[in-house]
Design a protein around this motif. Structure first.
Motif, PDB file in Angstrom:
ATOM      1  N   TRP A 106       3.296  -1.455   4.701  1.00 54.26           N
ATOM      2  CA  TRP A 106       2.099  -0.631   4.861  1.00 54.26           C
ATOM      3  C   TRP A 106       1.353  -1.000   6.135  1.00 54.26           C
ATOM      4  O   TRP A 106       0.871  -0.126   6.864  1.00 54.26           O
ATOM      5  CB  TRP A 106       1.165  -0.784   3.656  1.00 54.26           C
ATOM      6  CG  TRP A 106       1.554   0.074   2.503  1.00 54.26           C
ATOM      7  CD1 TRP A 106       2.082  -0.343   1.316  1.00 54.26           C
ATOM      8  CD2 TRP A 106       1.455   1.488   2.416  1.00 54.26           C
ATOM      9  NE1 TRP A 106       2.325   0.726   0.505  1.00 54.26           N
ATOM     10  CE2 TRP A 106       1.939   1.873   1.154  1.00 54.26           C
ATOM     11  CE3 TRP A 106       1.013   2.482   3.291  1.00 54.26           C
ATOM     12  CZ2 TRP A 106       1.988   3.197   0.743  1.00 54.26           C
ATOM     13  CZ3 TRP A 106       1.064   3.799   2.873  1.00 54.26           C
ATOM     14  CH2 TRP A 106       1.545   4.139   1.616  1.00 54.26           C
ATOM     15  N   GLN A 137       3.195   0.467   9.123  1.00 55.26           N
ATOM     16  CA  GLN A 137       2.992   1.915   9.211  1.00 55.26           C
ATOM     17  C   GLN A 137       1.618   2.217   9.776  1.00 55.26           C
ATOM     18  O   GLN A 137       1.468   3.039  10.662  1.00 55.26           O
ATOM     19  CB  GLN A 137       3.152   2.569   7.833  1.00 55.26           C
ATOM     20  CG  GLN A 137       4.554   2.591   7.302  1.00 55.26           C
ATOM     21  CD  GLN A 137       5.407   3.668   7.941  1.00 55.26           C
ATOM     22  OE1 GLN A 137       5.350   4.836   7.585  1.00 55.26           O
ATOM     23  NE2 GLN A 137       6.222   3.274   8.888  1.00 55.26           N
ATOM     24  N   ARG A 192       9.996   5.989   9.219  1.00 55.80           N
ATOM     25  CA  ARG A 192       9.530   5.685   7.870  1.00 55.80           C
ATOM     26  C   ARG A 192      10.123   4.374   7.385  1.00 55.80           C
ATOM     27  O   ARG A 192      11.209   3.995   7.811  1.00 55.80           O
ATOM     28  CB  ARG A 192       9.930   6.790   6.890  1.00 55.80           C
ATOM     29  CG  ARG A 192       9.396   8.149   7.252  1.00 55.80           C
ATOM     30  CD  ARG A 192       7.928   8.202   7.007  1.00 55.80           C
ATOM     31  NE  ARG A 192       7.453   9.554   7.300  1.00 55.80           N
ATOM     32  CZ  ARG A 192       6.226   9.925   7.131  1.00 55.80           C
ATOM     33  NH1 ARG A 192       5.338   9.087   6.677  1.00 55.80           N
ATOM     34  NH2 ARG A 192       5.854  11.133   7.418  1.00 55.80           N
TER      35      ARG A 192
END
Length: 108
Positions: A92, A95, A103
């Protein structure tokens, strides 16, 4: 036409000539627009957005069927990397920071 990330829109609007078309899509855009009022008064701007919410149920179903078919044929690929589920926090963070290459898929 320019397709820009959110941070580049205000700068491009100031540097472009009389006309600028900005296309914003999905998660690439920010909640607010970085174009100041002086830029708006001095230029002719067109802002375009896109949402899947305007697709009819039939068009959405046909699109998803086409994507599923192409995925099964192996003609689609998505930039991604795999990480163990125990590293979800790290995934996370990467990202959010923009340091992930595509992804991240978490593997149990």
């Amino acid at each position: 036409m320019l397709v820009l990330d959110q941070d580049d829109v205000g700068l491009a609007a100031r540097l472009q000539g009389a006309e600028l078309t900005v296309t914003a899509e999905g998660a690439r855009t920010a909640p607010g627009g970085p174009i100041d009022s002086a830029t708006l008064r001095g230029r002719s701007l067109r802002l375009l957005g896109y949402t899947n919410n305007e697709l009819t149920p039939e068009r959405r179903a046909a699109s998803l069927a086409l994507i599923a078919e192409q995925a099964m044929l192996g003609t689609l690929s998505v930039a991604h990397e795999s990480m163990p589920l125990r590293d979800a926090g790290k995934a996370w963070r990467r990202q959010r920071e923009g340091t992930a290459t595509g992804r991240i898929v978490l593997i149990p």
